[in-house]
Design a protein around this motif. Structure first.
Motif, short mmCIF file in Angstrom:
data_model
loop_
_atom_site.label_atom_id
_atom_site.label_comp_id
_atom_site.label_asym_id
_atom_site.label_seq_id
_atom_site.Cartn_x
_atom_site.Cartn_y
_atom_site.Cartn_z
N THR A 182 0.83 -1.21 0.00
CA THR A 182 0.00 0.00 0.00
C THR A 182 0.86 1.26 0.00
OG1 THR A 182 -0.15 -0.18 2.42
CG2 THR A 182 -1.97 -1.10 1.14
N GLY A 183 2.09 1.15 -0.49
CA GLY A 183 2.97 2.32 -0.56
C GLY A 183 2.66 3.20 -1.76
N SER A 207 1.62 1.61 -5.21
CA SER A 207 0.46 0.75 -5.41
C SER A 207 -0.60 1.37 -6.33
CB SER A 207 -0.16 0.38 -4.07
OG SER A 207 -0.51 1.53 -3.33
N ILE A 208 -0.98 2.61 -6.08
CA ILE A 208 -1.99 3.26 -6.92
C ILE A 208 -1.50 3.34 -8.37
CG2 ILE A 208 -3.04 5.51 -7.44
CD1 ILE A 208 -3.59 5.87 -4.51
N ASN A 209 -0.23 3.67 -8.53
CA ASN A 209 0.32 3.80 -9.88
C ASN A 209 0.40 2.46 -10.60
OD1 ASN A 209 1.24 6.78 -10.12
ND2 ASN A 209 1.91 6.16 -8.09
N LEU A 210 0.77 1.41 -9.89
CA LEU A 210 0.80 0.08 -10.51
C LEU A 210 -0.60 -0.35 -10.93
CD1 LEU A 210 3.37 -1.62 -8.14
CD2 LEU A 210 3.58 -1.52 -10.64
N PHE A 257 -7.98 -6.24 -6.07
CA PHE A 257 -7.97 -6.57 -4.65
C PHE A 257 -6.65 -6.08 -4.08
CE2 PHE A 257 -10.37 -9.68 -7.04
CZ PHE A 257 -11.62 -9.61 -6.42
N ILE A 258 -6.71 -5.36 -2.98
CA ILE A 258 -5.49 -4.77 -2.43
C ILE A 258 -5.29 -5.20 -0.99
CG2 ILE A 258 -6.70 -2.58 -1.91
CD1 ILE A 258 -3.91 -1.22 -2.48
N TRP A 259 -4.05 -5.63 -0.70
CA TRP A 259 -3.67 -6.06 0.65
C TRP A 259 -2.47 -5.26 1.12
CZ3 TRP A 259 0.92 -7.77 2.66
CH2 TRP A 259 0.87 -8.24 3.99
N GLY A 260 -2.50 -4.88 2.39
CA GLY A 260 -1.36 -4.26 3.04
C GLY A 260 -1.33 -4.66 4.49
N ALA A 304 -8.00 3.27 2.28
CA ALA A 304 -7.79 4.63 1.76
C ALA A 304 -7.52 4.61 0.26
CB ALA A 304 -6.65 5.31 2.51
N ILE A 305 -6.75 3.63 -0.19
CA ILE A 305 -6.46 3.51 -1.61
C ILE A 305 -7.73 3.16 -2.38
CG2 ILE A 305 -5.25 2.09 -3.33
CD1 ILE A 305 -2.88 2.06 -1.32
N ALA A 306 -8.52 2.25 -1.84
CA ALA A 306 -9.79 1.90 -2.49
C ALA A 306 -10.69 3.12 -2.62
CB ALA A 306 -10.49 0.80 -1.69
#
Length: 319
Positions: free
Chosen positions: A138-139, A142-145, A159-162, A170-172
């Motif tokens: 979640t660094g 992540s959003i850019n990838l 799907f995002i895991w941190g 927050a990223i979602a």
């Protein structure tokens, strides 16, 4: 003397079109105009946080045209200070005169070009109909990838895991208006066997991507673990996958994801299928069939920085 431009975070964030930047990188990797020496990599103690930091110096030049050097520090414990682990600057030169054309904020440039390089590799290595992505980490990357991968494949579900669920949430929330849906998850295991693409950008020293959980046809994109004692994937991933790297120059030396399997005999150098230069110049093929598991390891390359710097400089000056 010409004015030295200052190109900051805000401009880079607002001006990036991943499809454009990916195409610029593809063009750069398909020819040999740019000269890139091995980057300087220096670790130094950071006693206050009981951790090592790293200084990276990454030069590149297109003789008679442009040159640049990125000066970066990587501080894995910067989360304690609510700061990204990567800090630095990029100095962009007129290679003919040796004058400085611009000073560019390196953190934003780095995350954009890194994400674009992963998406470029994915365009050769993931299945064309890939619709789902697992983002591990979640660094800042992540959003850019996520956005970069979604620019080359028809991604519908992410799907995002941190390690901290609130960061994933927050990223979602930040990506809620994109064309894909983003879902924070509590464990990697609950989705890793289902998705088409797995992208990981962490500073983990122990594997997070486990080969025992993989299914045929997946693409693995490993962006973190930038030191020889770090790795994001275990030996079983190596055994099951067709291995690709961004460059032989850095890829064989800098990350534990490749260095440790080479040292232990799990992987032989001749087993590596291709790097980005070979893929982009059509010297070697990417994915061969829909059942193949493909593995791409990125450690970064100064060619990417110079290409991105030129991209942002030209946008800034409307060239």
């Amino acid at each position: 003397m010409d004015k030295i431009l200052q190109i900051g975070d805000a401009f880079i964030e607002q001006s990036t079109v991943f499809s454009e930047l990916i195409q610029e990188l593809k063009q750069s990797f398909s020819n040999k105009d740019v000269m890139v020496p091995l980057r300087h990599h220096h670790d130094f103690p950071n006693l206050e946080v009981n951790s090592e930091s790293t200084l990276l110096l990454m030069p590149a030049w297109n003789p008679g045209k442009v040159a640049g050097v990125k000066i970066v520090t990587v501080n894995p414990e910067n989360s304690r200070f609510n700061l990204p682990s990567i800090q630095g600057t990029y100095i962009y030169f007129n290679a003919l005169k040796g004058t400085i054309k611009a000073i560019i904020e390196a953190k934003s440039l780095t995350v954009k070009r890194t994400a674009a390089a992963s998406a470029l590799a994915s365009s050769y290595l993931s299945k064309k109909d890939s619709k789902s992505l697992l983002m591990i980490g979640t660094g800042a990357l992540s959003i850019n990838l996520i956005k970069a991968h979604a620019s080359v494949r028809p991604i519908k579900n992410v799907f995002i895991w941190g390690r901290h669920m609130e960061k994933a949430e927050a990223i979602a929330a930040e990506l809620q208006n994109e064309k894909f849906h983003v879902y924070p998850i509590e464990t990697i295991e609950e989705k890793i066997s289902e998705v088409d693409i797995i992208s990981s950008a962490t500073l983990s020293k122990t594997p997070l991507v486990l080969g025992e959980l993989l299914k045929s046809g997946q693409h693995i994109d490993l962006v973190g673990a930038y030191k020889p004692d770090m790795r994001e994937a275990n030996d079983e991933v190596i055994k099951k996958s067709s291995i690709f790297i961004d460059t032989y120059q850095g890829g064989l030396k800098e990350s534990g994801d490749i260095v440790i399997p080479l040292k232990n005999g799990i992987l032989k150098e001749k087993d590596i299928k291709a790097d980005l230069f070979e893929l982009c110049s059509n010297q070697k093929p990417g994915r061969q069939n829909i059942n193949e598991i493909t593995f791409f390891k990125s450690v970064g390359h100064s060619l990417e920085d110079l290409t991105a710097a030129t991209y942002y400089y030209n946008k800034y000056t409307n060239e």
